[in-house]
Motif scaffolding. Structure first.
Motif, PDB file in Angstrom:
ATOM      1  N   UNK A 172       0.855  -1.244  -0.019  1.00  0.00           N
ATOM      2  CA  UNK A 172       0.003   0.092  -0.043  1.00  0.00           C
ATOM      3  C   UNK A 172       0.773   1.387   0.041  1.00  0.00           C
ATOM      4  N   UNK A 173       0.479   2.162  -0.921  1.00  0.00           N
ATOM      5  CA  UNK A 173       1.379   3.328  -1.121  1.00  0.00           C
ATOM      6  C   UNK A 173       1.235   4.243   0.116  1.00  0.00           C
ATOM      7  N   UNK A 174       2.335   5.011   0.458  1.00  0.00           N
ATOM      8  CA  UNK A 174       2.236   6.239   1.381  1.00  0.00           C
ATOM      9  C   UNK A 174       2.870   7.291   0.746  1.00  0.00           C
ATOM     10  N   UNK A 175       2.239   8.092   0.142  1.00  0.00           N
ATOM     11  CA  UNK A 175       2.969   9.341  -0.806  1.00  0.00           C
ATOM     12  C   UNK A 175       2.223  10.748  -0.275  1.00  0.00           C
ATOM     13  N   UNK A 176       3.079  11.557  -0.100  1.00  0.00           N
ATOM     14  CA  UNK A 176       2.667  12.871   0.429  1.00  0.00           C
ATOM     15  C   UNK A 176       3.252  13.956  -0.196  1.00  0.00           C
ATOM     16  N   UNK A 177       2.564  14.948  -0.640  1.00  0.00           N
ATOM     17  CA  UNK A 177       3.050  16.271  -1.277  1.00  0.00           C
ATOM     18  C   UNK A 177       3.782  17.049  -0.048  1.00  0.00           C
ATOM     19  N   UNK A 178       4.842  17.758  -0.683  1.00  0.00           N
ATOM     20  CA  UNK A 178       5.993  18.379   0.226  1.00  0.00           C
ATOM     21  C   UNK A 178       5.446  19.970   0.059  1.00  0.00           C
ATOM     22  N   UNK A 179       4.513  20.406  -0.838  1.00  0.00           N
ATOM     23  CA  UNK A 179       4.511  21.880  -1.096  1.00  0.00           C
ATOM     24  C   UNK A 179       3.819  22.487   0.436  1.00  0.00           C
ATOM     25  N   UNK A 180       3.905  23.626   0.484  1.00  0.00           N
ATOM     26  CA  UNK A 180       3.305  24.563   1.511  1.00  0.00           C
ATOM     27  C   UNK A 180       3.029  25.895   0.856  1.00  0.00           C
ATOM     28  N   UNK A 181       1.878  26.670   1.377  1.00  0.00           N
ATOM     29  CA  UNK A 181       1.565  27.904   0.716  1.00  0.00           C
ATOM     30  C   UNK A 181       2.471  29.023   1.289  1.00  0.00           C
ATOM     31  N   UNK A 182       2.953  29.996   0.429  1.00  0.00           N
ATOM     32  CA  UNK A 182       3.822  31.187   0.722  1.00  0.00           C
ATOM     33  C   UNK A 182       2.780  32.167   1.261  1.00  0.00           C
ATOM     34  N   UNK A 183       2.740  32.644   2.258  1.00  0.00           N
ATOM     35  CA  UNK A 183       1.918  33.835   2.694  1.00  0.00           C
ATOM     36  C   UNK A 183       2.422  35.153   2.173  1.00  0.00           C
ATOM     37  N   UNK A 185       3.580  37.423   3.594  1.00  0.00           N
ATOM     38  CA  UNK A 185       4.914  38.186   4.070  1.00  0.00           C
ATOM     39  C   UNK A 185       5.979  37.101   3.860  1.00  0.00           C
ATOM     40  N   UNK A 186       5.867  36.144   3.246  1.00  0.00           N
ATOM     41  CA  UNK A 186       7.031  35.298   2.480  1.00  0.00           C
ATOM     42  C   UNK A 186       7.257  34.071   3.392  1.00  0.00           C
ATOM     43  N   UNK A 187       6.453  33.873   4.443  1.00  0.00           N
ATOM     44  CA  UNK A 187       6.528  32.862   5.472  1.00  0.00           C
ATOM     45  C   UNK A 187       5.695  31.522   5.353  1.00  0.00           C
ATOM     46  N   UNK A 188       6.134  30.444   5.504  1.00  0.00           N
ATOM     47  CA  UNK A 188       5.103  29.340   5.785  1.00  0.00           C
ATOM     48  C   UNK A 188       4.508  29.374   7.071  1.00  0.00           C
ATOM     49  N   UNK A 189       3.187  29.049   7.062  1.00  0.00           N
ATOM     50  CA  UNK A 189       2.477  29.037   8.409  1.00  0.00           C
ATOM     51  C   UNK A 189       1.338  27.824   8.185  1.00  0.00           C
ATOM     52  N   UNK A 190       0.784  27.468   6.837  1.00  0.00           N
ATOM     53  CA  UNK A 190      -0.185  26.582   7.031  1.00  0.00           C
ATOM     54  C   UNK A 190       0.227  25.161   6.690  1.00  0.00           C
ATOM     55  N   UNK A 277      22.665  24.098   3.993  1.00  0.00           N
ATOM     56  CA  UNK A 277      22.427  25.417   3.378  1.00  0.00           C
ATOM     57  C   UNK A 277      22.610  24.986   1.972  1.00  0.00           C
ATOM     58  N   UNK A 278      23.689  24.260   1.437  1.00  0.00           N
ATOM     59  CA  UNK A 278      24.005  23.856   0.272  1.00  0.00           C
ATOM     60  C   UNK A 278      22.867  23.349  -0.614  1.00  0.00           C
ATOM     61  N   UNK A 279      21.902  22.796  -0.204  1.00  0.00           N
ATOM     62  CA  UNK A 279      20.939  21.906  -0.834  1.00  0.00           C
ATOM     63  C   UNK A 279      19.572  22.878  -0.875  1.00  0.00           C
ATOM     64  N   UNK A 280      19.713  24.116  -0.411  1.00  0.00           N
ATOM     65  CA  UNK A 280      18.783  25.134  -0.572  1.00  0.00           C
ATOM     66  C   UNK A 280      17.306  24.764  -0.229  1.00  0.00           C
ATOM     67  N   UNK A 281      17.053  24.048   1.022  1.00  0.00           N
ATOM     68  CA  UNK A 281      15.675  23.830   1.361  1.00  0.00           C
ATOM     69  C   UNK A 281      15.563  24.636   2.692  1.00  0.00           C
ATOM     70  N   UNK A 282      15.738  25.684   2.407  1.00  0.00           N
ATOM     71  CA  UNK A 282      15.594  26.735   3.892  1.00  0.00           C
ATOM     72  C   UNK A 282      14.361  27.515   3.533  1.00  0.00           C
ATOM     73  N   UNK A 283      13.384  27.577   4.495  1.00  0.00           N
ATOM     74  CA  UNK A 283      12.150  28.483   4.246  1.00  0.00           C
ATOM     75  C   UNK A 283      11.913  29.457   5.476  1.00  0.00           C
TER      76      UNK A 283
END
Length: 646
Positions: A172-183, A185-190, A277-283
């Motif tokens: 059985x699959x377990x797959x999830x989307x990693x996207x978040x809304x950018x508010x 002010x440029x921040x992730x909240x939701x 930091x090299x992998x640029x996944x900072x939010x």
């Protein structure tokens, strides 16, 4: 002169309610249409609440296995170590992830969630098969990352769902989307689910099983959780808030043995993801910049602990309506609770502060998000409008009142009325209070009035009285009245500064009158004019203050035994060749600060049964008594030498 039509006059105080109505309406519209500047201000306020709250101990059910700078460096610099061969260059070989997943499951992890997108086969098919075998072994317990991408081209927008390579989609699959809304002010909240709800409807219909990465990870762990009541993540803190282990420790035998012994991963959801930091996944988040895997950790912990944040009124139109009611109601309440501009302003500030505390308490303790920035701004501007229009109205009213009152009351009384208009009636009706009463009278004035021409007498008297008034005013006293050449003044009425301060003010006034008259005598002596001497009597005690007189003539004054005593004492100064006598009631308040000469007990007219101790005032302690002795000798000569009356 034609009087203006009052129907067309607008009082300044009436402008404030109009301004408040405009504020309430503007706030309503701005909220209803999600006006960006106000929305950003609300988001900044929420970020402030997070920072004021500070970090909170995170859930013990979440651990991060970090693809961090240390792991990248160790892998690159340890080519001779066979155990780290899979992480010697980026991107890492997929056998590294397979080995990590095997070890984590063997160590008792509830589930593993990998925040790395494996949408294409690697250059090493054997590595992919090795990872596939591991995923098959733990099917349904390892969550993989998916991604939604949106791009613009000449042909229009292109939405695409990017899934892991089919070879890794094990049932059985377990797959999830990693996207978040950018508010705004440029921040992730939701939560990521809020992002998925924004995806094109047709795309969602084609993939009815769309799930966020955090929800899929929790479901894979089979840990109980309640669907979130709101869209907002309960951020526990900034970087390194959650327990974090460097990825290379999993591959290095000695370190892995220690981790296994300490049961670091037992019964935990383990997130594998980049923090380097090299992998640029900072939010950006309310707690500053953090890695994407740490945002997932906050979201998963929020779900597990049922701590999601929710807006009290999610619908912006209803939110605007309630804001209108609240702002208008607060403005009306302020206008009814107080009539003074400054009080209204500070009341508005207090209510704004109260609303801030309510918003903060609701946010931190109840997990409910109230509009805060917009009401604060509106209430603050309401307070400023009250302050501005009220100040103008107060000044106009004070000017009108001053012009009316100064016709028949002294200036200090006018100031008392203007500064405390609510107490006006109590002030006029009379009250008991304690005060120092001072009487000052010119020695031998009746004889002078026969010797000097009227114009010279009046000119001399005006110069003298002006100097005496200035001395009283400089000591915060009130000129009660002029009785011919005599001056009556009070200290403590209508405004008291405390018993000792009032008593010392009377002393300073008397000494100032002594100095002023001595200076005038020096000047008059050089000009060949008549010299004046006076006597001053001061007593302290209870008086009755009020507005005395008839309908045609009113006078605010004090009366009572203290007034009579001060007047009688002033008359005794000539018997001791002194210019200032004070009673024992005053001396007891100032004895530590003045030098005196005790002149005995004396019976005063009207008080024959109770002798009064009297003191001749020399001066303040520490000051030279030169002027006192000079005046004493001059009075002996002026009044004629004779033994003092005892």
């Amino acid at each position: 002169m034609t009087q203006p039509n009052r129907r067309w006059q607008v009082r300044p105080a009436a402008i404030a309610p109009i301004f408040i109505s405009l504020l309430a309406t503007t706030s309503t519209i701005a909220t209803a249409v999600n006006f960006q500047p106000l929305w950003q201000l609300e988001l900044q306020t929420q970020a402030l609440f997070f920072r004021l709250r500070g970090p909170v101990a995170p859930s013990q059910q979440v651990v991060i296995l970090a693809i961090d700078d240390d792991s990248l460096t160790r892998g690159r610099d340890s080519k001779e170590l066979k155990s780290l061969a899979a992480i010697q260059s980026w991107p890492w070989r997929r056998t590294a992830y397979a080995e990590a997943i095997d070890k984590l499951m063997a160590a008792g992890a509830k589930a593993v969630a990998v925040d790395v997108l494996w949408d294409l086969p690697s250059e090493r098919p054997d590595d992919d098969r090795r990872l596939q075998q591991t995923l098959q072994k733990y099917a349904g317990r390892v969550t993989l990352a998916a991604l939604h991408t949106s791009s613009q081209s000449n042909g229009g927008g292109l939405d695409q769902l990017v899934y892991p390579d089919p070879m890794f989609q094990i049932e059985p699959k377990s797959i999830g989307f990693i996207n978040y809304l950018t508010e705004p002010d440029g921040r992730f909240r939701r939560f990521a689910s809020a992002y998925l709800n924004r995806i094109d409807a047709d795309l969602r219909r084609s993939q009815p099983t769309l799930m966020s990465f955090d929800e899929a990870s929790v479901r894979a762990s089979r840990l109980p959780f309640t669907p979130p009541r709101g869209d907002y993540i309960f951020f526990y803190g900034g970087q390194n808030t959650f327990p974090t282990v460097s990825f290379w420790h999993m591959l290095y035998p000695k370190n892995w043995a220690l981790l296994k012994q300490q049961q670091v991963f037992k019964d935990k959801i383990v997130l594998i993801g980049p923090t380097a930091a090299f992998l640029q996944d900072i939010h950006s988040t309310p707690f500053g910049d953090v890695s994407g895997v740490e945002i997932h950790a906050n979201a998963i912990a929020t779900l597990l602990e049922n701590r999601s944040l929710a807006e009290v009124v999610p619908n912006p139109h209803w939110q605007g309506f309630y804001l209108f009611i609240g702002i208008a109601g607060i403005g009306l309440a302020i206008s009814q609770l107080s009539k003074r501009a400054t009080q209204r302003f500070f009341l508005a500030i207090a209510l704004a502060g109260l609303w801030f505390l309510i918003g903060y308490g609701s946010f931190v303790f109840a997990g409910l998000i109230l509009p805060v920035a917009t009401p604060l701004l509106a209430i603050g501007l309401s307070g400023l409008s009250f302050l501005g229009t009220g100040a103008v109205s107060d000044q106009l009213e004070k000017l009108r009142l001053r012009r009316t009152l100064e016709r028949y009351v002294a200036t200090p009384i006018v100031e008392e009325i203007l500064n405390q208009p609510e107490d006006f009636q109590a002030l006029l009706q009379g009250r008991k209070l304690k005060a120092a009463v001072l009487f000052c009278d010119i020695r031998g004035f009746t004889t002078l009035s026969y010797k000097l021409p009227p114009e010279q007498l009046v000119a001399l008297l005006n110069i003298y009285l002006n100097a005496m008034v200035e001395a009283v005013a400089a000591a915060s006293g009130t000129i009660d009245k002029f009785i011919g050449d005599a001056v009556m003044a009070e200290f403590g009425s209508p405004v008291s500064y405390g018993e000792q301060t009032d008593a010392m003010n009377a002393i300073r006034a008397a000494l100032g009158m002594r100095r002023s008259l001595a200076e005038l005598r020096s000047q008059w002596l050089q000009e060949g004019k008549t010299l004046l001497y006076h006597g001053i009597g001061i007593s302290y005690g209870e008086v009755i203050a009020g507005n005395i007189g008839s309908l045609r003539r009113l006078e605010y004054t004090v009366m009572g035994d203290t007034v009579n005593v001060a007047s009688r004492v002033e008359g005794l100064t000539k018997n001791f060749w002194t210019d200032i006598l004070i009673t024992d009631s005053l001396y007891q308040l100032v004895q530590d600060q003045v030098d005196v000469v005790f002149v005995g007990e004396h019976l005063l007219r009207g008080r024959e049964e109770s002798p009064t101790n009297l003191y001749s005032l020399v001066g303040l302690k520490g000051e030279p008594p030169t002027l006192y002795h000079q005046v004493h000798e001059e009075l002996r000569r002026y009044l004629g030498y004779k033994e003092p009356t005892t």
